[in-house]
Design an enzyme around this catalytic site. Structure first.
Site, PDB file in Angstrom:
ATOM      1  N   ARG A 113       0.824  -1.207   0.000  1.00 48.40           N
ATOM      2  CA  ARG A 113       0.000   0.000   0.000  1.00 48.40           C
ATOM      3  C   ARG A 113       0.859   1.259   0.000  1.00 48.40           C
ATOM      4  O   ARG A 113       2.016   1.242   0.403  1.00 48.40           O
ATOM      5  CB  ARG A 113      -0.904   0.014   1.244  1.00 48.40           C
ATOM      6  CG  ARG A 113      -2.065  -0.952   1.128  1.00 48.40           C
ATOM      7  CD  ARG A 113      -3.024  -0.842   2.301  1.00 48.40           C
ATOM      8  NE  ARG A 113      -2.466  -1.383   3.526  1.00 48.40           N
ATOM      9  CZ  ARG A 113      -1.969  -0.664   4.517  1.00 48.40           C
ATOM     10  NH1 ARG A 113      -1.928   0.659   4.462  1.00 48.40           N
ATOM     11  NH2 ARG A 113      -1.483  -1.249   5.594  1.00 48.40           N
ATOM     12  N   LYS A 115      -8.976  -1.668   0.636  1.00 49.96           N
ATOM     13  CA  LYS A 115      -8.839  -0.692   1.720  1.00 49.96           C
ATOM     14  C   LYS A 115      -9.629   0.583   1.422  1.00 49.96           C
ATOM     15  O   LYS A 115     -10.004   1.297   2.347  1.00 49.96           O
ATOM     16  CB  LYS A 115      -7.362  -0.385   1.984  1.00 49.96           C
ATOM     17  CG  LYS A 115      -6.612  -1.536   2.645  1.00 49.96           C
ATOM     18  CD  LYS A 115      -7.240  -2.017   3.947  1.00 49.96           C
ATOM     19  CE  LYS A 115      -6.303  -2.932   4.703  1.00 49.96           C
ATOM     20  NZ  LYS A 115      -6.958  -3.846   5.640  1.00 49.96           N
ATOM     21  N   HIS A 168     -10.373  -2.886  12.244  1.00 47.93           N
ATOM     22  CA  HIS A 168      -9.344  -3.616  11.505  1.00 47.93           C
ATOM     23  C   HIS A 168      -9.051  -4.865  12.333  1.00 47.93           C
ATOM     24  O   HIS A 168      -8.160  -4.868  13.191  1.00 47.93           O
ATOM     25  CB  HIS A 168      -8.102  -2.725  11.344  1.00 47.93           C
ATOM     26  CG  HIS A 168      -7.121  -3.238  10.353  1.00 47.93           C
ATOM     27  ND1 HIS A 168      -5.764  -3.064  10.473  1.00 47.93           N
ATOM     28  CD2 HIS A 168      -7.293  -3.940   9.199  1.00 47.93           C
ATOM     29  CE1 HIS A 168      -5.155  -3.622   9.445  1.00 47.93           C
ATOM     30  NE2 HIS A 168      -6.055  -4.165   8.660  1.00 47.93           N
ATOM     31  N   SER A 225      -1.352  -5.030  10.238  1.00 44.93           N
ATOM     32  CA  SER A 225      -0.822  -5.944   9.244  1.00 44.93           C
ATOM     33  C   SER A 225       0.413  -6.664   9.810  1.00 44.93           C
ATOM     34  O   SER A 225       1.272  -6.022  10.414  1.00 44.93           O
ATOM     35  CB  SER A 225      -0.417  -5.076   8.052  1.00 44.93           C
ATOM     36  OG  SER A 225      -0.400  -5.802   6.908  1.00 44.93           O
ATOM     37  N   LYS A 227      -3.729 -11.640  12.131  1.00 42.07           N
ATOM     38  CA  LYS A 227      -5.196 -11.678  12.066  1.00 42.07           C
ATOM     39  C   LYS A 227      -5.677 -12.833  11.187  1.00 42.07           C
ATOM     40  O   LYS A 227      -6.565 -13.580  11.557  1.00 42.07           O
ATOM     41  CB  LYS A 227      -5.769 -10.376  11.479  1.00 42.07           C
ATOM     42  CG  LYS A 227      -5.730  -9.193  12.408  1.00 42.07           C
ATOM     43  CD  LYS A 227      -6.544  -8.016  11.880  1.00 42.07           C
ATOM     44  CE  LYS A 227      -6.134  -7.528  10.507  1.00 42.07           C
ATOM     45  NZ  LYS A 227      -4.742  -7.112  10.386  1.00 42.07           N
ATOM     46  N   THR A 228      -5.091 -12.942   9.989  1.00 35.31           N
ATOM     47  CA  THR A 228      -5.551 -13.986   9.065  1.00 35.31           C
ATOM     48  C   THR A 228      -5.078 -15.360   9.532  1.00 35.31           C
ATOM     49  O   THR A 228      -5.870 -16.316   9.568  1.00 35.31           O
ATOM     50  CB  THR A 228      -5.069 -13.674   7.632  1.00 35.31           C
ATOM     51  OG1 THR A 228      -5.539 -12.370   7.292  1.00 35.31           O
ATOM     52  CG2 THR A 228      -5.588 -14.680   6.623  1.00 35.31           C
ATOM     53  N   ASP A 258     -10.233  -9.577   8.419  1.00 33.73           N
ATOM     54  CA  ASP A 258      -9.546  -8.276   8.333  1.00 33.73           C
ATOM     55  C   ASP A 258     -10.424  -7.052   8.582  1.00 33.73           C
ATOM     56  O   ASP A 258      -9.926  -6.041   9.045  1.00 33.73           O
ATOM     57  CB  ASP A 258      -8.894  -8.160   6.947  1.00 33.73           C
ATOM     58  CG  ASP A 258      -7.847  -7.061   6.858  1.00 33.73           C
ATOM     59  OD1 ASP A 258      -6.966  -7.022   7.730  1.00 33.73           O
ATOM     60  OD2 ASP A 258      -7.924  -6.230   5.935  1.00 33.73           O
ATOM     61  N   ARG A 290       0.789 -12.286  -1.705  1.00 32.04           N
ATOM     62  CA  ARG A 290      -0.573 -12.431  -1.193  1.00 32.04           C
ATOM     63  C   ARG A 290      -1.388 -13.441  -1.980  1.00 32.04           C
ATOM     64  O   ARG A 290      -1.139 -13.671  -3.166  1.00 32.04           O
ATOM     65  CB  ARG A 290      -1.310 -11.084  -1.304  1.00 32.04           C
ATOM     66  CG  ARG A 290      -0.730  -9.972  -0.472  1.00 32.04           C
ATOM     67  CD  ARG A 290      -1.065 -10.183   0.979  1.00 32.04           C
ATOM     68  NE  ARG A 290      -0.608  -9.092   1.804  1.00 32.04           N
ATOM     69  CZ  ARG A 290      -1.336  -8.555   2.788  1.00 32.04           C
ATOM     70  NH1 ARG A 290      -2.536  -9.005   3.063  1.00 32.04           N
ATOM     71  NH2 ARG A 290      -0.838  -7.598   3.528  1.00 32.04           N
TER      72      ARG A 290
END
Ligand code: OXD
Ligand code: MN
Length: 530
Positions: free
Chosen positions: A56, A199, A218, A237, A241-242, A256, A321
């Site tokens: 990003r 996003k 988030h 990030s 989380k994932t 997310d 990703r």
């Protein structure tokens, strides 16, 4: 392909042939023909490449300054104002570029699993891979839903393959991500990293939800399949989380972007965007199995002769990703909604090896940590030395906020109190020393600790206050030696630990200078406990 052809004349896009909501198989064919470098990997996933930008670009985000919203926006480095005229210049530049393309792809889909809060989002993109990405990441309408879709409420113009003009007022680079809340449009120039689109939608949710008393977060959300109790896993990030939100023993509501609304929680997205660098099928079987036909791999390399995906090869970027529809997970909670959570977990990757593995937080401490949003990023490697970088990102997602952090903290405090949630900090980072000296908790260890929290086994566990960090460390975690629970005793020598801890605590204090007033004001909203 006639049944998919569509007109974008209303936008002045008269040149290209336009395809709307192509199924993944057709998007694969388009990508193979027209997306440079795209190929089908042996797992069945489509591999595509984002070019120069592989992450990003938060510094290039702009928000149009408009009298209707300007009083409310959190202006500053996260939300840099853009003059409405410059927005029109960029919008026209994007449309002019899109008009030169022979083929364009429209994705009309939803954001938000609760129909009462659902947005109708339209993506207009020139790259098939971007269309596949958003097909996977948004909530896919049924055939009937598509027929009755009508006009979208928000439109994303993805002209990322074309640069912004650095001489346009307000531009500081060739990348520009421009949000116009009044026209309900988002323009992308100069970056083809697909994550910007998802996003953009999340940023909108962070604008629309608080106005309705709902908290966009988030975070991941998981549900116990037996008791139905829900946990929220906040984290920046790279904190897990994932990896932790997808778990063979729990249902995944989302990994997310979650909204905590009047009736409970819901996922904003229809897919997951997992980091795949060094992915191990043994450690993350549900993710590995989901990176199959229909999924998209971004910047992932494969062995040219066999097309075998090489997860270990992060030579394009460490930020490789995989994006897949959430229903690819056998453990997805469908529809992606759940009741009010009773456990909140702040995932923190502490690269200094200072924080304990698990700590318990009072609601007041939870507000403090919500506004602090601490994690540490592991910086670039130089001569084998990796320098960790402390990051404080309010609400664990500052780049996506549109309102001041205090607005979100207020909603958080109200909901915590109303639903009497337990709050925990789980350190998914280092122990026994900083990066380079200690070691990172393995995913299996972090899962075991998380399961100890989920199971209720830690609710009555002994704790010891860590005053400078405003948390109490849990001193006994089933299955772990008590030494692991005490970060100081894991270091070979307590003296450097004390120094590192003091330095980190100073960083917290420094960051919190700007938020102390907010933290105190929000804490006052909490009911006094007897
Ligand atoms: C993401 C991020 O990709 O937070 O989800 O950066
Ligand atoms: Mn994210």
């Amino acid at each position: 392909m006639q049944e998919f052809e569509y007109s974008l004349e209303a936008y002045g896009l008269t040149g290209p042939k336009v395809f709307r909501n192509l199924p993944p198989a057709k998007l694969y064919e388009e990508a193979i023909l027209y997306d440079a470098g795209a190929a089908v990997a042996d797992s069945g996933a489509l591999a595509a490449y984002s070019g120069r930008k592989t992450g990003r670009s938060p510094l290039d985000k702009r928000v149009v300054k408009n009298p209707d919203s300007e009083e409310e926006i959190w202006w500053g480095p996260v939300n840099v104002p853009l003059d409405p005229h410059a927005f029109l210049v960029n919008r026209e530049r994007a449309l002019d570029y899109l008009n030169t393309r022979p083929r364009l792809y429209v994705v009309d889909a939803f954001a938000g699993w609760d129909p009462a809060y659902r947005l109708k989002v339209r993506i207009i993109a020139s790259r098939p891979y971007h269309a596949l990405f958003m097909t996977n990441m948004l909530i896919r309408p049924s055939e009937e839903g598509l027929r009755t879709f009508g006009e979208p409420t928000w439109t994303v113009f993805n002209a990322g393959a074309f640069p912004a003009n650095r001489h346009t007022t307000g531009m500081t680079s060739k990348t520009s991500l421009d949000l116009n809340l009044e026209s309900r449009e988002f323009v992308i120039l100069g970056t083809e990293y697909a994550g910007e689109m998802k996003k953009a939608v999340f940023t909108l949710m962070n604008w629309l939800m608080p106005a309705r008393g709902a908290l966009s977060m988030h975070a991941a959300a998981t549900e116990d399949p037996r008791s139905g109790s829900v946990a929220i896993l906040f984290g920046l990030s790279g904190t897990g989380k994932t990896s932790l939100g997808i778990d063979s023993t729990r249902l995944t509501i989302g990994d997310d972007e979650i909204v905590w609304a009047e009736d409970g929680v819901f996922n904003v997205e229809g897919g997951c965007y997992a980091a795949t660098g060094k992915l191990s099928a043994a450690e993350e079987p549900e993710i590995a199995a989901s990176l199959r036909f229909g999924a998209l791999l971004e910047n992932v390399l494969f062995e040219p002769r066999t097309r075998r995906v090489d997860w270990q090869n992060t030579s394009i970027t460490v930020n490789t990703r995989g994006a897949f529809p959430i229903d690819f997970l056998s453990t997805a909670k469908l529809p992606c909604r759940g009741p009010h959570p009773n456990q909140i977990i702040f995932l923190t990757c502490d690269a200094y090896g200072v924080l304990p593995p698990v700590a318990k937080l009072t609601h007041e401490e939870a507000i403090y940590h919500f506004l602090a949003g601490y994690t540490a990023k592991v910086g670039g490697t130089e001569d084998g030395v990796t320098v960790p970088q402390a990051t404080f990102s309010p609400c664990f997602g500052a780049p996506f906020l549109l309102l001041p952090p205090r607005n979100y903290a207020t909603l958080f405090a109200e909901k915590l109190a109303a639903h009497d949630c337990e709050v925990w900090m789980l350190n998914t980072g280092w122990f026994g020393g900083p990066v380079g000296k200690g070691r990172r908790f393995t995913l299996a260890e972090s899962r075991a600790m998380l399961h100890a929290i989920y199971s209720g086994a830690l609710a009555e566990a002994p704790t010891e206050p860590l005053e400078r960090f405003r948390m109490s460390r849990v001193t006994e975690i089933p299955g772990f030696p008590s030494q692991t629970c005490d970060p100081r005793s894991c270091w070979p020598d307590p003296e450097p630990y004390d120094r590192a801890a003091a330095q980190l605590a100073d960083r917290f204090d420094k960051h919190m200078e700007s938020y102390a007033h907010d933290a105190a004001a929000v804490a006052k909203l909490l009911p006094t406990r007897t």
